[in-house]
Write a protein that holds these residues in place. Structure first.
Motif, PDB file in Angstrom:
ATOM      1  N   ASP A   1      -4.233   4.295  16.340  1.00  0.00           N
ATOM      2  CA  ASP A   1      -3.028   5.097  16.588  1.00  0.00           C
ATOM      3  C   ASP A   1      -1.837   4.261  17.046  1.00  0.00           C
ATOM      4  OD1 ASP A   1      -4.297   7.490  15.932  1.00  0.00           O
ATOM      5  OD2 ASP A   1      -4.988   7.827  17.987  1.00  0.00           O
ATOM      6  N   SER A   2      -1.977   2.958  17.076  1.00  0.00           N
ATOM      7  CA  SER A   2      -0.955   2.102  17.678  1.00  0.00           C
ATOM      8  C   SER A   2       0.142   1.730  16.689  1.00  0.00           C
ATOM      9  CB  SER A   2      -1.595   0.822  18.231  1.00  0.00           C
ATOM     10  OG  SER A   2      -2.040  -0.011  17.167  1.00  0.00           O
ATOM     11  N   ASP A   3       1.317   1.458  17.242  1.00  0.00           N
ATOM     12  CA  ASP A   3       2.402   0.901  16.437  1.00  0.00           C
ATOM     13  C   ASP A   3       2.070  -0.520  15.999  1.00  0.00           C
ATOM     14  OD1 ASP A   3       3.859   3.223  16.796  1.00  0.00           O
ATOM     15  OD2 ASP A   3       4.927   2.461  18.558  1.00  0.00           O
ATOM     16  N   PHE A   4       1.302  -1.222  16.803  1.00  0.00           N
ATOM     17  CA  PHE A   4       0.951  -2.608  16.512  1.00  0.00           C
ATOM     18  C   PHE A   4       0.229  -2.711  15.171  1.00  0.00           C
ATOM     19  CE2 PHE A   4      -1.785  -6.336  16.701  1.00  0.00           C
ATOM     20  CZ  PHE A   4      -0.992  -7.309  17.278  1.00  0.00           C
ATOM     21  N   TYR A   5      -0.752  -1.876  14.937  1.00  0.00           N
ATOM     22  CA  TYR A   5      -1.501  -1.920  13.675  1.00  0.00           C
ATOM     23  C   TYR A   5      -0.851  -1.078  12.583  1.00  0.00           C
ATOM     24  CZ  TYR A   5      -5.299  -4.721  15.512  1.00  0.00           C
ATOM     25  OH  TYR A   5      -6.032  -5.762  16.021  1.00  0.00           O
ATOM     26  N   ASP A   6      -0.094  -0.072  12.952  1.00  0.00           N
ATOM     27  CA  ASP A   6       0.727   0.702  12.018  1.00  0.00           C
ATOM     28  C   ASP A   6      -0.032   1.060  10.740  1.00  0.00           C
ATOM     29  OD1 ASP A   6       2.859   1.981  10.819  1.00  0.00           O
ATOM     30  OD2 ASP A   6       3.882   0.135  10.237  1.00  0.00           O
ATOM     31  N   LEU A   7      -1.092   1.825  10.875  1.00  0.00           N
ATOM     32  CA  LEU A   7      -1.859   2.229   9.697  1.00  0.00           C
ATOM     33  C   LEU A   7      -1.034   3.042   8.702  1.00  0.00           C
ATOM     34  CD1 LEU A   7      -5.441   3.044  11.072  1.00  0.00           C
ATOM     35  CD2 LEU A   7      -4.512   0.899  10.196  1.00  0.00           C
ATOM     36  N   PRO A   8      -0.114   3.918   9.142  1.00  0.00           N
ATOM     37  CA  PRO A   8       0.715   4.601   8.144  1.00  0.00           C
ATOM     38  C   PRO A   8       1.543   3.631   7.302  1.00  0.00           C
ATOM     39  CG  PRO A   8       0.802   5.779  10.227  1.00  0.00           C
ATOM     40  CD  PRO A   8       0.091   4.490  10.496  1.00  0.00           C
ATOM     41  N   GLY A   9       2.112   2.615   7.935  1.00  0.00           N
ATOM     42  CA  GLY A   9       2.874   1.615   7.204  1.00  0.00           C
ATOM     43  C   GLY A   9       2.007   0.840   6.234  1.00  0.00           C
ATOM     44  N   PHE A  10       0.767   0.556   6.641  1.00  0.00           N
ATOM     45  CA  PHE A  10      -0.141  -0.148   5.748  1.00  0.00           C
ATOM     46  C   PHE A  10      -0.488   0.722   4.540  1.00  0.00           C
ATOM     47  CE2 PHE A  10      -4.394  -1.617   4.409  1.00  0.00           C
ATOM     48  CZ  PHE A  10      -4.075  -2.934   4.116  1.00  0.00           C
ATOM     49  N   ARG A  11      -0.709   2.005   4.783  1.00  0.00           N
ATOM     50  CA  ARG A  11      -0.979   2.905   3.667  1.00  0.00           C
ATOM     51  C   ARG A  11       0.199   2.968   2.703  1.00  0.00           C
ATOM     52  NH1 ARG A  11      -3.548   5.865   7.996  1.00  0.00           N
ATOM     53  NH2 ARG A  11      -5.789   6.116   7.574  1.00  0.00           N
ATOM     54  N   ASP A  12       1.385   2.756   3.233  1.00  0.00           N
ATOM     55  CA  ASP A  12       2.587   2.801   2.397  1.00  0.00           C
ATOM     56  C   ASP A  12       2.857   1.485   1.668  1.00  0.00           C
ATOM     57  OD1 ASP A  12       3.112   5.434   2.978  1.00  0.00           O
ATOM     58  OD2 ASP A  12       4.532   4.994   4.596  1.00  0.00           O
ATOM     59  N   GLY A  13       2.005   0.489   1.886  1.00  0.00           N
ATOM     60  CA  GLY A  13       2.138  -0.746   1.115  1.00  0.00           C
ATOM     61  C   GLY A  13       2.358  -2.013   1.887  1.00  0.00           C
ATOM     62  N   ALA A  14       2.455  -1.949   3.217  1.00  0.00           N
ATOM     63  CA  ALA A  14       2.690  -3.162   4.008  1.00  0.00           C
ATOM     64  C   ALA A  14       1.513  -4.125   3.879  1.00  0.00           C
ATOM     65  CB  ALA A  14       2.913  -2.806   5.474  1.00  0.00           C
ATOM     66  N   CYS A  15       1.826  -5.411   3.862  1.00  0.00           N
ATOM     67  CA  CYS A  15       0.804  -6.463   3.834  1.00  0.00           C
ATOM     68  C   CYS A  15       0.686  -7.058   5.228  1.00  0.00           C
ATOM     69  CB  CYS A  15       1.187  -7.549   2.823  1.00  0.00           C
ATOM     70  SG  CYS A  15       0.034  -8.944   2.768  1.00  0.00           S
ATOM     71  N   THR A  16      -0.531  -7.176   5.738  1.00  0.00           N
ATOM     72  CA  THR A  16      -0.726  -7.699   7.088  1.00  0.00           C
ATOM     73  C   THR A  16      -0.989  -9.200   7.121  1.00  0.00           C
ATOM     74  OG1 THR A  16      -3.078  -7.110   6.976  1.00  0.00           O
ATOM     75  CG2 THR A  16      -1.570  -5.500   7.962  1.00  0.00           C
ATOM     76  N   LEU A  17      -1.083  -9.834   5.971  1.00  0.00           N
ATOM     77  CA  LEU A  17      -1.321 -11.269   5.927  1.00  0.00           C
ATOM     78  C   LEU A  17      -0.035 -12.027   6.224  1.00  0.00           C
ATOM     79  CD1 LEU A  17      -3.505 -11.263   2.722  1.00  0.00           C
ATOM     80  CD2 LEU A  17      -4.321 -11.485   5.078  1.00  0.00           C
ATOM     81  N   ARG A  18      -0.147 -13.157   6.900  1.00  0.00           N
ATOM     82  CA  ARG A  18       0.987 -13.969   7.244  1.00  0.00           C
ATOM     83  C   ARG A  18       1.366 -14.865   6.069  1.00  0.00           C
ATOM     84  NH1 ARG A  18      -1.882 -10.801  10.255  1.00  0.00           N
ATOM     85  NH2 ARG A  18      -3.540 -12.174   9.558  1.00  0.00           N
ATOM     86  N   GLY A  19       2.644 -15.229   5.995  1.00  0.00           N
ATOM     87  CA  GLY A  19       3.118 -16.022   4.871  1.00  0.00           C
ATOM     88  C   GLY A  19       2.381 -17.331   4.711  1.00  0.00           C
TER      89      GLY A  19
END
Length: 271
Positions: free
Chosen positions: A22-40
């Motif tokens: 439920d945290s902003d840190f992990y932002d699961l809604p943003g990830f579902r919308d296409g965000a990539c969590t891998l670093r450049g």
């Protein structure tokens, strides 16, 4: 070191999942919308994973695992000792229609070979706060080597152990760099925003960089590179400045401050 470190750590991480999801840190809604969590730097250093079989050890809720699937890996496997984390990862994969391209397995990392029934992979990916939960690095390195197919690659990105030597001000040296004894912590909150934990006790180990490299080499892996990075992923010290894109910010010492290693990455190959 407590004798029941594994039980304590599993209870602690099972508890963290409800907060992290439920945290902003992990932002699961943003990830579902296409965000990539891998670093450049991870994308650049591991390179193209198209068509490869990848296993992510200590995968937590599976966002990095599924990010590699989105980058073209033929099949990804996430392994974590927290059943709560694995349930979240499976649901996330289903939500993203990646469940056919991924699987998630509940097991302690030391039992990965048995849990995955001897399967070999092109890539073992791990890191970013993973190694501090493991008391036996040589055993871990042997597990990694055993999971790799011939020519397969380990890619490890991790927080630099030197960051644990400094005090909270980021300037004073306060901790013995070579002390690898387990430390028991009792902390009411996890590292994200959110409510307090019910299971607050954990046991962690600090491993010098030389111990990591030596364990991998003795397990039969050839080190291709060891890179040290002057940035990290969170406000480790108050003096650090935030920079980079909003979705994947990094933190660094300000201009004029001596640069220190905050993260490192290793790529190693099984021959």
């Amino acid at each position: 070191m407590t004798d029941d470190w594994l039980r304590r750590n599993r209870a602690n991480w099972d508890d963290r999942v409800r907060v992290h999801a439920d945290s902003d840190f992990y932002d699961l809604p943003g990830f579902r919308d296409g965000a990539c969590t891998l670093r450049g730097f991870e994308l650049d250093e591991l390179g193209d994973v198209s068509g490869k079989r990848l296993v992510h050890l200590q995968c937590h809720m599976g966002q990095d695992t599924l990010s590699w699937a989105r980058r073209g890996a033929a099949h990804v496997t996430g392994l974590d000792f927290s059943e709560a984390a694995i349930r979240t990862a499976r649901q996330l994969a289903e939500d993203l229609a990646l469940d056919g391209q991924s699987r998630f397995v509940t097991a302690d990392v030391y039992d990965a070979a048995e849990a995955l029934r001897g399967e070999r992979f092109d890539v073992v990916y791990t890191g970013l706060g993973a190694l501090c939960w493991l008391p036996d690095l040589p055993r871990w390195a042997r597990v990694v080597a055993g999971l790799l197919d011939d020519g397969g690659v380990l890619y490890l990105a991790e927080f630099h152990p030197f960051t644990e030597v400094l005090g909270d001000d980021g300037k004073s040296v306060e901790v013995d760099y070579f002390d690898e004894r387990g430390t028991t912590w009792d902390e009411p909150h996890t590292y994200t925003d959110g409510p307090p934990l019910a299971h607050t006790v954990s046991v962690q180990w600090q491993h010098p960089l030389g111990a990591v490299v030596t364990a991998l080499a003795q397990a039969g892996l050839r080190i291709e590179f060891l890179h040290e990075h002057a940035t990290t992923l969170f406000q480790r010290y108050p003096v650090l400045e935030r920079t980079g894109p909003a979705q994947n910010p990094v933190f660094r010492f300000p201009a004029g401050h001596p640069r220190l290693p905050l993260m490192y990455s290793i790529r190693a190959t099984r021959w």
